[in-house]
Design a protein around this motif. Structure first.
Motif, PDB file in Angstrom:
ATOM      1  N   TYR A   1     -25.683  30.643   0.203  1.00 53.72           N
ATOM      2  CA  TYR A   1     -24.325  29.915   0.102  1.00 53.72           C
ATOM      3  C   TYR A   1     -23.785  29.013   0.953  1.00 53.72           C
ATOM      4  CZ  TYR A   1     -19.351  29.383  -0.860  1.00 53.72           C
ATOM      5  OH  TYR A   1     -18.053  28.830  -1.371  1.00 53.72           O
ATOM      6  N   LEU A   2     -24.109  29.489   2.238  1.00 52.65           N
ATOM      7  CA  LEU A   2     -23.883  28.477   3.339  1.00 52.65           C
ATOM      8  C   LEU A   2     -24.883  27.064   3.207  1.00 52.65           C
ATOM      9  CD1 LEU A   2     -22.053  27.733   5.893  1.00 52.65           C
ATOM     10  CD2 LEU A   2     -23.623  29.307   7.224  1.00 52.65           C
ATOM     11  N   ALA A   3     -26.123  27.748   3.126  1.00 49.34           N
ATOM     12  CA  ALA A   3     -27.283  26.729   3.058  1.00 49.34           C
ATOM     13  C   ALA A   3     -26.863  25.528   1.962  1.00 49.34           C
ATOM     14  CB  ALA A   3     -28.528  27.310   2.726  1.00 49.34           C
ATOM     15  N   PHE A   4     -26.362  25.811   1.074  1.00 53.77           N
ATOM     16  CA  PHE A   4     -25.994  24.626  -0.005  1.00 53.77           C
ATOM     17  C   PHE A   4     -25.176  23.636   0.576  1.00 53.77           C
ATOM     18  CE2 PHE A   4     -23.287  23.171  -3.224  1.00 53.77           C
ATOM     19  CZ  PHE A   4     -24.066  22.552  -4.123  1.00 53.77           C
ATOM     20  N   PHE A   5     -24.096  24.328   1.590  1.00 51.44           N
ATOM     21  CA  PHE A   5     -23.174  23.223   1.984  1.00 51.44           C
ATOM     22  C   PHE A   5     -23.580  22.489   3.317  1.00 51.44           C
ATOM     23  CE2 PHE A   5     -20.466  25.986  -0.527  1.00 51.44           C
ATOM     24  CZ  PHE A   5     -19.704  25.182  -1.393  1.00 51.44           C
ATOM     25  N   MET A   6     -24.468  23.164   3.835  1.00 51.47           N
ATOM     26  CA  MET A   6     -25.085  22.706   5.092  1.00 51.47           C
ATOM     27  C   MET A   6     -25.915  21.245   4.988  1.00 51.47           C
ATOM     28  SD  MET A   6     -24.083  24.610   7.791  1.00 51.47           S
ATOM     29  CE  MET A   6     -25.252  24.285   9.124  1.00 51.47           C
ATOM     30  N   ASP A   7     -26.142  20.743   3.767  1.00 50.78           N
ATOM     31  CA  ASP A   7     -26.739  19.550   3.684  1.00 50.78           C
ATOM     32  C   ASP A   7     -25.788  18.461   3.592  1.00 50.78           C
ATOM     33  OD1 ASP A   7     -29.255  20.681   3.099  1.00 50.78           O
ATOM     34  OD2 ASP A   7     -28.773  20.618   0.751  1.00 50.78           O
ATOM     35  N   TYR A   8     -24.392  18.601   3.857  1.00 50.34           N
ATOM     36  CA  TYR A   8     -23.455  17.848   3.931  1.00 50.34           C
ATOM     37  C   TYR A   8     -22.784  17.760   5.264  1.00 50.34           C
ATOM     38  CZ  TYR A   8     -24.333  18.097  -0.994  1.00 50.34           C
ATOM     39  OH  TYR A   8     -24.889  18.168  -2.282  1.00 50.34           O
ATOM     40  N   PRO A   9     -22.694  16.303   5.769  1.00 48.93           N
ATOM     41  CA  PRO A   9     -22.144  16.265   7.136  1.00 48.93           C
ATOM     42  C   PRO A   9     -20.958  16.742   7.464  1.00 48.93           C
ATOM     43  CG  PRO A   9     -23.050  14.129   6.467  1.00 48.93           C
ATOM     44  CD  PRO A   9     -22.985  15.190   5.203  1.00 48.93           C
ATOM     45  N   TYR A  10     -19.858  17.121   6.612  1.00 53.01           N
ATOM     46  CA  TYR A  10     -18.421  17.618   6.900  1.00 53.01           C
ATOM     47  C   TYR A  10     -18.729  19.156   7.215  1.00 53.01           C
ATOM     48  CZ  TYR A  10     -17.905  20.379   2.472  1.00 53.01           C
ATOM     49  OH  TYR A  10     -17.712  21.405   1.459  1.00 53.01           O
ATOM     50  N   VAL A  11     -19.897  19.870   6.864  1.00 55.53           N
ATOM     51  CA  VAL A  11     -20.033  21.207   7.107  1.00 55.53           C
ATOM     52  C   VAL A  11     -21.158  21.376   8.106  1.00 55.53           C
ATOM     53  CG1 VAL A  11     -21.088  23.494   6.282  1.00 55.53           C
ATOM     54  CG2 VAL A  11     -19.415  22.125   4.773  1.00 55.53           C
ATOM     55  N   GLN A  12     -22.078  20.457   8.015  1.00 57.88           N
ATOM     56  CA  GLN A  12     -23.305  20.399   8.973  1.00 57.88           C
ATOM     57  C   GLN A  12     -22.758  20.182  10.516  1.00 57.88           C
ATOM     58  OE1 GLN A  12     -26.363  16.842   9.034  1.00 57.88           O
ATOM     59  NE2 GLN A  12     -27.178  18.456   7.648  1.00 57.88           N
ATOM     60  N   ASN A  13     -21.739  19.344  10.351  1.00 60.24           N
ATOM     61  CA  ASN A  13     -21.392  19.055  11.905  1.00 60.24           C
ATOM     62  C   ASN A  13     -20.259  20.054  12.309  1.00 60.24           C
ATOM     63  OD1 ASN A  13     -23.050  16.859  12.046  1.00 60.24           O
ATOM     64  ND2 ASN A  13     -21.696  15.608  11.124  1.00 60.24           N
ATOM     65  N   ALA A  14     -19.972  20.847  11.538  1.00 62.46           N
ATOM     66  CA  ALA A  14     -18.700  21.850  12.113  1.00 62.46           C
ATOM     67  C   ALA A  14     -19.285  23.074  12.913  1.00 62.46           C
ATOM     68  CB  ALA A  14     -17.950  22.571  10.727  1.00 62.46           C
TER      69      ALA A  14
END
Length: 379
Positions: free
Chosen positions: A56-69
């Motif tokens: 679930y988290l890996a899906f969103f980690m492709d996007y900077p708004y989550v990746q940089n959090a």
């Protein structure tokens, strides 16, 4: 003076209405809120569902708004640390060996190894037969799957021998029987986990009668082909549990085939809306659909309405305006909810108020004067 102020206010509102109509697509994207995956991921971690939390988290980690959090980064490291530990891997291996089911690759491999060979099917048939002889409750679905598994194992052997004898001509038969065999193992696991949908259990019991009579797999090949596709997909059992009939199973299999390891998470976010949008994957593009899913179901609907090019462009603009916080989002959401007829009504009213009616009336009177009126006056 008051009249002028009222007219100017109406003109301003009309200009805003024109802007809303012109930029409605951009506003609809600005009105969207992106999903914060951290809270739900934490819930999964608390429930010790680490594999699901990782996906679930890996899906969103492709996007900077989550990746940089920082919070998301720390959570990902925590999940990876637990999943990589020896004790965790050993427990998942034991889970697969003894229960035949697991949410981790190592446990799934162990579960398949104990069930894939014909001895596993014979064991299940014997166990159900003993229950029946003792007058105890039997599991018709497990018995049906074991029966189909025995026939599939025999078909594998026969097809394998034929392939050798015909220099590969019988290879499709091997593939079909293997898909059925893997399907039986997958469905047994689904049954044990309570993820086998009721409709499928009934269909399997009916299909087994035909298989037993003909000793052929033709009646179940297509069904198990779709199950085989889900079996190769992470979270495939969860997707299987959401099907309602053979047609929805086929749609789910195509969905899993299209989005692979992200299919389960994408369905978790979008549900049937994601399935509907995925039918246009060739037109919209997989990456656009995944991007839209970060905004939830409303994002997928907006993508479906605007198309990929506009959605991606507007989303890129919206990401640059995030520093303005929720205020711009609330304003955009309010503006997009205004009825189209009301916007046109405001524009029309402003037109009526600001049109120079006196000049128009004066001009029309001038046009009505006869061309020879001056000659008559001179006479």
């Amino acid at each position: 003076m008051i009249k002028l102020i009222a007219k100017l206010t109406l003109l301003l509102v009309a200009l805003i209405a024109i802007g809303v109509l012109w930029q409605r697509g951009q506003l609809s994207v600005l009105a969207l809120s992106r999903i914060d995956p951290v809270p739900e991921t934490r819930q999964l971690v608390e429930q010790e569902r680490y594999a699901e939390a990782h996906d679930y988290l890996a899906f969103f980690m492709d996007y900077p708004y989550v990746q940089n959090a920082p919070e998301a980064q720390a959570l990902q490291q925590e999940i990876d640390r637990v999943r990589g530990s020896f004790s965790y891997q050993a427990s998942k291996l034991g889970e697969g060996l003894f229960s035949g089911t697991s949410d981790e690759t190592i446990g799934q491999a162990a579960g398949v190894a104990t069930d894939f060979f014909v001895i596993g099917d014979l064991r299940d048939l014997t166990k159900q037969g003993i229950h029946w002889a003792r007058g105890e409750e039997t599991d018709e679905v497990i018995a049906a799957l074991a029966t189909i598994g025995v026939v599939a194992s025999a078909a594998q052997l026969a097809s394998g021998a034929a392939t050798v004898g015909t220099a590969g001509a019988a290879a499709p038969s091997v593939t079909a029987s293997t898909a059925v065999k893997v399907g039986t193992v997958t469905l047994k696991a689904a049954r044990k986990l309570g993820k086998l949908p009721p409709w499928l259990g009934k269909d399997l019991v009916k299909a087994t009668k035909t298989v037993k009579r003909t000793r052929k797999l033709d009646s179940v090949t297509e069904l198990f082909g779709n199950v085989y596709t889900l079996a190769k997909t992470r979270g495939g059992l969860t997707l299987l549990s959401k099907t309602r009939d053979a047609a929805s199973l086929e749609r789910m299999a195509r969905f899993a085939e299209t989005f692979g390891e992200h299919a389960a998470t994408l369905y978790r976010i979008g549900g049937d809306v994601a399935l509907k949008t995925a039918r246009r994957a060739g037109e919209l593009g997989q990456e656009s659909i995944k991007l839209a899913a970060t905004y939830g179901q409303l994002g997928l609907r907006t993508l479906d309405r605007l198309g990929a090019v506009k959605f991606v462009k507007y989303s890129a603009r919206a990401s640059k305006m995030t520093y303005k916080g929720d205020l711009i989002r609330l304003l955009a959401r309010w503006l997009t909810q205004l009825p189209t007829w009301a916007l046109y009504a405001v524009i029309g009213l402003a037109g009526v108020v600001w049109l120079p009616w006196r000049r128009l009336r004066g001009g029309s009177r001038h046009l009505m004067v006869p061309a020879n009126a001056g000659q008559h006056a001179a006479a």
